[in-house]
Design a protein around this motif. Sequence first.
Motif, mmCIF file in Angstrom:
data_model
loop_
_atom_site.group_PDB
_atom_site.id
_atom_site.type_symbol
_atom_site.label_atom_id
_atom_site.label_comp_id
_atom_site.label_asym_id
_atom_site.label_seq_id
_atom_site.Cartn_x
_atom_site.Cartn_y
_atom_site.Cartn_z
ATOM 1 N N CYS A 151 3.214 26.347 7.784
ATOM 2 C CA CYS A 151 2.929 25.218 8.812
ATOM 3 C C CYS A 151 1.815 24.393 8.421
ATOM 4 O O CYS A 151 0.838 23.945 9.129
ATOM 5 N N GLU A 152 2.003 23.844 7.239
ATOM 6 C CA GLU A 152 1.191 22.941 6.621
ATOM 7 C C GLU A 152 1.083 21.768 7.477
ATOM 8 O O GLU A 152 2.092 21.031 7.794
ATOM 9 N N LEU A 153 -0.019 21.197 7.625
ATOM 10 C CA LEU A 153 -0.240 19.942 8.427
ATOM 11 C C LEU A 153 -0.919 18.817 7.622
ATOM 12 O O LEU A 153 -1.561 19.176 6.488
ATOM 13 N N GLY A 154 -0.338 17.523 7.702
ATOM 14 C CA GLY A 154 -0.895 16.320 7.176
ATOM 15 C C GLY A 154 -2.337 15.858 7.915
ATOM 16 O O GLY A 154 -2.568 16.704 8.776
ATOM 17 N N ASP A 155 -3.068 15.067 7.473
ATOM 18 C CA ASP A 155 -4.085 14.547 8.000
ATOM 19 C C ASP A 155 -4.376 14.231 9.388
ATOM 20 O O ASP A 155 -5.101 14.757 10.082
ATOM 21 N N ALA A 156 -3.248 13.553 9.710
ATOM 22 C CA ALA A 156 -3.195 12.955 11.185
ATOM 23 C C ALA A 156 -2.866 14.288 12.150
ATOM 24 O O ALA A 156 -3.679 14.189 13.014
ATOM 25 N N GLU A 157 -1.977 15.126 11.782
ATOM 26 C CA GLU A 157 -1.586 16.155 12.249
ATOM 27 C C GLU A 157 -2.915 17.268 12.643
ATOM 28 O O GLU A 157 -3.114 17.796 13.783
ATOM 29 N N GLU A 186 7.218 36.219 14.106
ATOM 30 C CA GLU A 186 6.677 37.166 13.231
ATOM 31 C C GLU A 186 5.594 36.889 12.071
ATOM 32 O O GLU A 186 5.494 37.737 11.233
ATOM 33 N N LEU A 187 5.476 35.400 11.912
ATOM 34 C CA LEU A 187 4.711 35.229 10.774
ATOM 35 C C LEU A 187 3.106 35.653 11.024
ATOM 36 O O LEU A 187 2.996 35.606 12.015
ATOM 37 N N SER A 188 2.652 36.229 9.828
ATOM 38 C CA SER A 188 1.198 36.575 9.908
ATOM 39 C C SER A 188 0.451 35.313 9.869
ATOM 40 O O SER A 188 0.688 34.299 9.548
ATOM 41 N N GLY A 189 -1.039 35.435 9.980
ATOM 42 C CA GLY A 189 -1.717 34.527 9.809
ATOM 43 C C GLY A 189 -1.926 33.587 8.448
ATOM 44 O O GLY A 189 -1.692 32.540 8.369
ATOM 45 N N LYS A 190 -1.809 34.528 7.443
ATOM 46 C CA LYS A 190 -1.640 33.816 5.988
ATOM 47 C C LYS A 190 -0.489 33.287 5.699
ATOM 48 O O LYS A 190 -0.432 32.294 5.256
ATOM 49 N N GLU A 191 1.007 34.024 6.574
ATOM 50 C CA GLU A 191 2.044 33.070 6.310
ATOM 51 C C GLU A 191 2.130 31.999 7.017
ATOM 52 O O GLU A 191 2.865 30.913 6.551
ATOM 53 N N LEU A 192 1.584 32.022 8.246
ATOM 54 C CA LEU A 192 1.401 30.704 9.038
ATOM 55 C C LEU A 192 0.770 29.594 8.297
ATOM 56 O O LEU A 192 1.493 28.546 8.604
ATOM 57 N N ARG A 250 2.778 27.831 15.630
ATOM 58 C CA ARG A 250 4.528 28.649 15.471
ATOM 59 C C ARG A 250 5.288 27.783 16.396
ATOM 60 O O ARG A 250 6.523 27.741 15.974
ATOM 61 N N ILE A 251 4.759 27.144 17.468
ATOM 62 C CA ILE A 251 5.771 26.572 18.301
ATOM 63 C C ILE A 251 6.172 25.284 17.779
ATOM 64 O O ILE A 251 7.324 24.577 17.658
ATOM 65 N N ALA A 252 4.930 24.507 17.104
ATOM 66 C CA ALA A 252 5.585 23.201 16.405
ATOM 67 C C ALA A 252 6.356 23.530 15.330
ATOM 68 O O ALA A 252 7.236 22.702 15.105
ATOM 69 N N ARG A 253 6.100 24.568 14.523
ATOM 70 C CA ARG A 253 7.221 24.859 13.622
ATOM 71 C C ARG A 253 8.587 25.138 14.020
ATOM 72 O O ARG A 253 9.407 24.795 13.471
ATOM 73 N N THR A 254 8.824 25.722 15.179
ATOM 74 C CA THR A 254 10.146 26.011 15.802
ATOM 75 C C THR A 254 10.739 24.760 16.207
ATOM 76 O O THR A 254 11.690 24.489 16.081
ATOM 77 N N ILE A 255 9.748 23.976 16.761
ATOM 78 C CA ILE A 255 10.167 22.704 17.223
ATOM 79 C C ILE A 255 10.904 21.770 16.021
ATOM 80 O O ILE A 255 11.994 21.165 16.254
ATOM 81 N N ALA A 256 10.173 21.833 14.921
ATOM 82 C CA ALA A 256 10.473 21.171 13.701
ATOM 83 C C ALA A 256 12.041 21.645 13.255
ATOM 84 O O ALA A 256 12.862 21.059 12.923
ATOM 85 N N ASP A 257 11.840 23.230 13.341
ATOM 86 C CA ASP A 257 13.095 23.781 12.767
ATOM 87 C C ASP A 257 14.476 23.387 13.870
ATOM 88 O O ASP A 257 15.537 23.366 13.404
ATOM 89 N N MET A 258 14.042 23.198 14.972
ATOM 90 C CA MET A 258 15.197 22.648 15.890
ATOM 91 C C MET A 258 15.822 21.581 15.646
ATOM 92 O O MET A 258 16.864 21.385 16.097
ATOM 93 N N VAL A 259 15.017 20.900 15.100
ATOM 94 C CA VAL A 259 15.416 19.220 14.718
ATOM 95 C C VAL A 259 16.097 19.189 12.991
ATOM 96 O O VAL A 259 16.253 18.087 12.803
ATOM 97 N N GLY A 260 15.820 20.317 12.435
ATOM 98 C CA GLY A 260 16.089 20.164 11.048
ATOM 99 C C GLY A 260 14.946 19.733 10.302
ATOM 100 O O GLY A 260 15.319 19.026 9.169
ATOM 101 N N GLU A 261 13.808 19.675 10.762
ATOM 102 C CA GLU A 261 12.817 18.882 9.767
ATOM 103 C C GLU A 261 12.057 20.023 9.249
ATOM 104 O O GLU A 261 11.816 21.025 9.639
ATOM 105 N N GLU A 262 11.766 19.791 7.862
ATOM 106 C CA GLU A 262 10.996 20.634 6.906
ATOM 107 C C GLU A 262 9.390 20.721 7.307
ATOM 108 O O GLU A 262 8.597 21.624 7.083
ATOM 109 N N GLN A 263 8.822 19.520 7.759
ATOM 110 C CA GLN A 263 7.383 19.122 7.730
ATOM 111 C C GLN A 263 7.075 18.813 9.115
ATOM 112 O O GLN A 263 7.869 18.322 9.908
#
Length: 218
Positions: free
Chosen positions: A160-166, A150-156, A189-202
């Motif tokens: 979902c901040e990405l590093g340079d490599a990402e 349910e994240l909006s584009g701005k919230e996304l 959104r999927i990448a954010r959820t995958i990170a949440d599933m393994v307890g990663e903030e980034q």
Amino acid sequence: MDSGSHPKPGEISLAHRGVLFMDELPEFPRQVLEVLREPLESRHICISRANAQVTYPADFLLVAAMNPCPCGYHNDGTNRCRCTPPQVERYTNKISGPLLDRIDLHVPVRAMPIEELQSKPDGEPSAAIRARVRESRNRQLQRQAKPNSELSGKELKQRCELGDAERHLLAQAMQKLNLSARAYDRTLRIARTIADMVGEEQINMTHLSEALGYRTLS
């Protein structure tokens, strides 16, 4: 939906806050499949008739299944498939690009050889999977008071901040896979959820690579 002069809720609205499962997806009429595009994006369905216009809620989880070709044996590692390339293309093209673009996870399922069927180990208990999903959802609610879906584009962008490599990987994938702006957001959104599933903030390369792997049918 009911197609009469007085529209009533159909399967899409009856699945509100639940799951709508469509088996043999390409066998549905094209016009029926295209109706899914609106509610998958807006989470409601608008029905217009000569004497009425009604809007019903339609926030559902779409789960669909399809064969790889009309006979079902295409690319299964055997010579059983007798479908010609044009037949396979016509079959898969029954699912339009705009509809496929709105489906987050594209998961090919290969045929299991008899050796694996007879020696397969016990899988992970459903209770353990459910607990992990609940933990992931609670993590999202604590962080942003809503699930990632349910994240909006701005919230996304904020969550979902990405590093340079990402960012470089995602840019390459966008060009190579010819992904749309909609697919870009859904991948995040999927990448954010995958990170949440393994307890990663980034979100890291592993999470993003897995998310991109779910766009294989695009």
